[in-house]
Write an enzyme that holds these catalytic residues in place. Structure first.
Site, PDB file in Angstrom:
ATOM      1  N   LEU A 166       0.891  -1.159   0.000  1.00 42.85           N
ATOM      2  CA  LEU A 166       0.000   0.000   0.000  1.00 42.85           C
ATOM      3  C   LEU A 166       0.929   1.209   0.000  1.00 42.85           C
ATOM      4  O   LEU A 166       1.807   1.297   0.858  1.00 42.85           O
ATOM      5  CB  LEU A 166      -0.847  -0.045   1.281  1.00 42.85           C
ATOM      6  CG  LEU A 166      -2.047   0.861   1.451  1.00 42.85           C
ATOM      7  CD1 LEU A 166      -2.807   0.463   2.707  1.00 42.85           C
ATOM      8  CD2 LEU A 166      -1.722   2.322   1.498  1.00 42.85           C
ATOM      9  N   GLU A 167       0.747   2.096  -0.948  1.00 41.87           N
ATOM     10  CA  GLU A 167       1.744   3.155  -1.108  1.00 41.87           C
ATOM     11  C   GLU A 167       1.112   4.534  -1.190  1.00 41.87           C
ATOM     12  O   GLU A 167       0.096   4.723  -1.852  1.00 41.87           O
ATOM     13  CB  GLU A 167       2.532   2.877  -2.394  1.00 41.87           C
ATOM     14  CG  GLU A 167       3.978   3.314  -2.342  1.00 41.87           C
ATOM     15  CD  GLU A 167       4.807   2.647  -3.431  1.00 41.87           C
ATOM     16  OE1 GLU A 167       5.659   1.818  -3.092  1.00 41.87           O
ATOM     17  OE2 GLU A 167       4.609   2.969  -4.608  1.00 41.87           O
ATOM     18  N   GLY A 174       5.165  -0.319  -9.745  1.00 41.10           N
ATOM     19  CA  GLY A 174       6.594  -0.655  -9.840  1.00 41.10           C
ATOM     20  C   GLY A 174       7.087  -1.173  -8.502  1.00 41.10           C
ATOM     21  O   GLY A 174       6.300  -1.468  -7.610  1.00 41.10           O
ATOM     22  N   HIS A 227       1.586  -5.668 -16.040  1.00 47.31           N
ATOM     23  CA  HIS A 227       0.917  -5.502 -14.732  1.00 47.31           C
ATOM     24  C   HIS A 227       1.836  -4.918 -13.678  1.00 47.31           C
ATOM     25  O   HIS A 227       1.405  -4.482 -12.626  1.00 47.31           O
ATOM     26  CB  HIS A 227       0.351  -6.831 -14.247  1.00 47.31           C
ATOM     27  CG  HIS A 227       1.333  -7.689 -13.513  1.00 47.31           C
ATOM     28  ND1 HIS A 227       2.525  -8.100 -14.059  1.00 47.31           N
ATOM     29  CD2 HIS A 227       1.293  -8.213 -12.270  1.00 47.31           C
ATOM     30  CE1 HIS A 227       3.167  -8.852 -13.184  1.00 47.31           C
ATOM     31  NE2 HIS A 227       2.460  -8.932 -12.094  1.00 47.31           N
ATOM     32  N   SER A 248       6.466  -4.166 -12.775  1.00 50.52           N
ATOM     33  CA  SER A 248       7.749  -4.027 -13.464  1.00 50.52           C
ATOM     34  C   SER A 248       8.349  -5.394 -13.752  1.00 50.52           C
ATOM     35  O   SER A 248       9.172  -5.533 -14.648  1.00 50.52           O
ATOM     36  CB  SER A 248       8.714  -3.139 -12.698  1.00 50.52           C
ATOM     37  OG  SER A 248       8.774  -3.484 -11.366  1.00 50.52           O
ATOM     38  N   GLY A 249       7.919  -6.418 -13.016  1.00 48.40           N
ATOM     39  CA  GLY A 249       8.404  -7.770 -13.301  1.00 48.40           C
ATOM     40  C   GLY A 249       9.743  -8.029 -12.637  1.00 48.40           C
ATOM     41  O   GLY A 249      10.678  -7.244 -12.764  1.00 48.40           O
TER      42      GLY A 249
END
Lengths: 486, 154
Positions: free
Chosen positions: A208-209, A385, A409, A411-412
């Protein structure tokens, strides 16, 4: 010969493994990415996406998005559209155990300058009010029956009980409640694993950012305005979580059911047990579809209750109502789903079951599935990200048909958790991040280390690849200032 | 019937693998016999979630009884059971006594597990395990020892 040598360059952002690459492939596999990102992908991605291309009913291509990396069964970033009238299958492994894992974004009318003096207080309270970590339980005390009701009605169930606003439902995919969810198709065990977990974040890469939209990061002012992002250094809140233990158990239950009937009853052979599947038009397939929809609704409900908690925290800290703080939800979008959609294939409209595992639906303007208020600009896409870098709000594009209107979806990851853990220490990372203006709270130092920024691909490169490929268009980049990690 | 008592535990009989499942966690567990292997795999799974396994006080006991005609699926079911208790009861459990019997082509598992509810002040959390995957899942006997490979979804 290395697998990468088998890849044929179709365009600057499309790479193909031909259907002749592996026995049983029904269609080619295509990776949508820049050459740099393709070369960074682990070899397992190619193996896994070509395995997906062997599934019955798969249409046109098995696809992997620019943030793709190895997973189980499907790669993460995998997209597969099945023709349900041609024996097309449904596979839990094409959705992921965390059914309907997704992103939600809300704005405030506060600026960085207004929030910064209270940042520690906000993040600390969010950390208390939105439980994270191993097996965490939420504040809602539900009976099994109430939980059954919740998984059939999703976020609507929550709004009817005061957790959120009617308006939130209008900007949630499926209006927060997908039709056809049937709680009689789920096990008691799944209910047992989930009924205490509504309103919890989970762990791993869930977070949560608190973020800031810096003026220089607004890529498209007109579109940003449409989303209410108009103030310089405006503060927004983004979070990432899914259907918790409930969804995980639904997927596990049906994976096992499918393994029992797949070969004996339906003569389907697969190359990886995590690709277990059943024809969509079969009793097992339709049972899973109805059960999976309960997972979707649990996830919408989970994010709805978390949204409520976020509004409560900001309201307490600033002594103003959430309405007065302009805490409007922008969108809720999932990246672990399978949905029945209409797509044009070879000039004909087809009804396809589109699996997206770590891939986001990104319809262009005009599609009926997109919330009415955004229908003229395309579906909002939220891509998170790493906690160190940044996240994006984008919109779908008309040119996304080649990927069945799907995009990245996240940055992987590029590095395994086990390796990341050896390279970084959570406590030191927290200090480093604080020095860089990001205040992080986590239930786990080790878990924090595993999420270090360099363990991920560069988010800007991934977003640039999606734009170059014409599958989504960036609107705003957000910079993190506060983070709650599971 | 073979059985395994927790007190005869060896040095850490599992290791985490670096390059399988980028976003997930894979491990390899070993045992001189099946009960040892199952105990090692259970601890490897719990150790993904809790860093300091020794901090789990063994005050609450449960019995787990499972059967399957496949030894692989028996281990799969057993690990799922531990994940179930973690979510449904917040219980962190470790095997104390493990028995595995093989008769009439069926494997029978009887395990006494013990542990306690997660206490964030004492238990150092790492990453929650969502599920046991069957990707590359294997249980095999090599040179007289049992070995299992498991990928956990994180």
């Amino acid at each position: 010969m290395a697998i990468i040598d088998n890849l044929q360059k179709i365009s600057g952002t499309v790479w193909e493994l031909p259907a002749t690459y592996k026995e049983g492939m029904r269609v080619p596999a295509r990776i949508v990415a820049t050459e740099k990102l393709v070369r960074e992908m682990d070899e397992a991605v190619y193996q896994q996406i070509s395995n997906v291309a062997t599934l019955p009913g798969i249409t046109r291509y098995a696809l992997c998005m620019p943030d793709g990396h190895s997973g189980y069964g499907f790669p993460i970033g995998g997209v597969a559209a099945m023709d349900v009238h041609e024996g097309g299958v449904i596979s839990p492994g094409g959705i992921g155990f965390d059914i309907n894992c997704g992103m939600r974004l809300l704005i405030t009318n506060l600026t960085f300058e207004e929030v910064h003096p209270h940042l520690h207080q906000i993040v600390d309270r969010l950390f208390e009010r939105v439980p994270a970590g191993v097996g965490s339980h939420g504040f809602l005390k539900l009976s099994h029956q109430e939980f059954r009701d919740l998984v059939e009605h999703g976020a609507r169930w929550c709004v009817e009980r005061g957790y959120g606003w009617e308006d939130d439902l209008e900007v949630t995919e499926e209006n927060g409640c997908i039709a056809g969810a049937d709680a009689s198709k789920i096990s008691e065990r799944a209910i047992d694993r989930g009924y205490n977990q509504v309103g919890t974040l989970g762990s791993g890469n869930h977070y949560l950012e608190v973020q800031v939209a810096r003026p220089e990061d607004v890529r498209d002012k007109q579109l940003a305005k449409k989303f209410g992002i108009t103030i310089p250094n405006q503060v927004v809140v983004m979070f990432h979580c899914g259907s918790r233990g409930f969804g995980h158990q639904v997927a596990t239950d049906y994976l096992q059911k499918f393994l029992k009937v797949m070969e004996s009853k339906y003569q389907i052979k697969i190359l990886d047990r995590e690709l277990a599947c059943a024809p969509f038009e079969s009793p097992e397939g339709s049972d899973y579809f109805a059960a999976m929809k309960c997972g979707l609704n649990m996830s919408f409900a989970n994010r709805q209750v978390i949204l409520h908690q976020i509004r409560e925290v900001f309201s307490e800290v600033f002594g103003r109502s959430p309405e007065d703080l302009g805490m409007q939800m922008i969108y809720d979008v999932a990246h672990n789903t399978a949905k029945l959609e209409k797509h044009i294939v070879n000039g004909k409209e087809k009804r396809l079951l589109v699996h997206r595992k770590g891939a986001t639906r990104a319809f262009g303007p005009g599609r009926g599935e997109v919330a009415a208020r955004y229908r003229d600009i395309g579906q909002p896409v939220i891509i998170g990200g790493s906690m160190e870098t940044g996240s994006y709000l984008l919109v779908g594009t008309a040119s996304g048909a080649e990927t069945f209107f799907s995009t990245a979806h996240g940055s992987g990851r590029t590095m395994s958790r086990t390796k990341a853990r050896k390279l970084w220490h959570g406590k030191e990372l927290q200090h480093d991040l604080e020095a860089r203006g990001i205040y992080v709270r986590s239930t786990s130092w080790a878990g924090l280390a595993e999420e270090a920024g360099p363990a991920y691909k560069n988010i800007d490169e991934v977003i640039a690849a999606t734009e170059l490929a014409g599958i989504s268009k960036p609107v705003v980049r957000f910079t993190p200032i506060g983070n709650v990690k599971g | 019937m073979s059985s395994f008592q927790f007190k005869s535990f060896r040095a850490k009989p599992y290791r985490y693998l670096e390059d399988i499942g980028t976003a997930d966690i894979a491990f390899e567990a070993t045992g001189r016999d099946l009960p040892e292997l199952f105990t090692a795999a259970a601890d490897a799974t719990m150790n993904v979630m809790i860093d300091n396994l020794d901090a789990i006080e063994l005050c609450e006991t449960r019995q787990i009884e499972l059967s399957n005609d496949s030894i692989e699926m028996l281990l799969f079911d057993f690990l799922q059971e531990l994940i179930y208790f973690k979510d449904a009861r917040r219980l962190l459990l470790r095997p104390r006594k493990t028995q595995i019997e093989h008769k009439d082509k069926e494997y029978f598992l009887k395990v006494t597990v013990a542990g306690e509810q997660l206490d964030a002040t004492r238990h150092h959390q790492r990453a929650d395990v969502k599920a046991v995957t069957l990707h590359g899942f294997s249980v095999e006997k090599q040179d007289g020892n049992w070995k299992a490979r498991v990928l956990l979804d994180i």
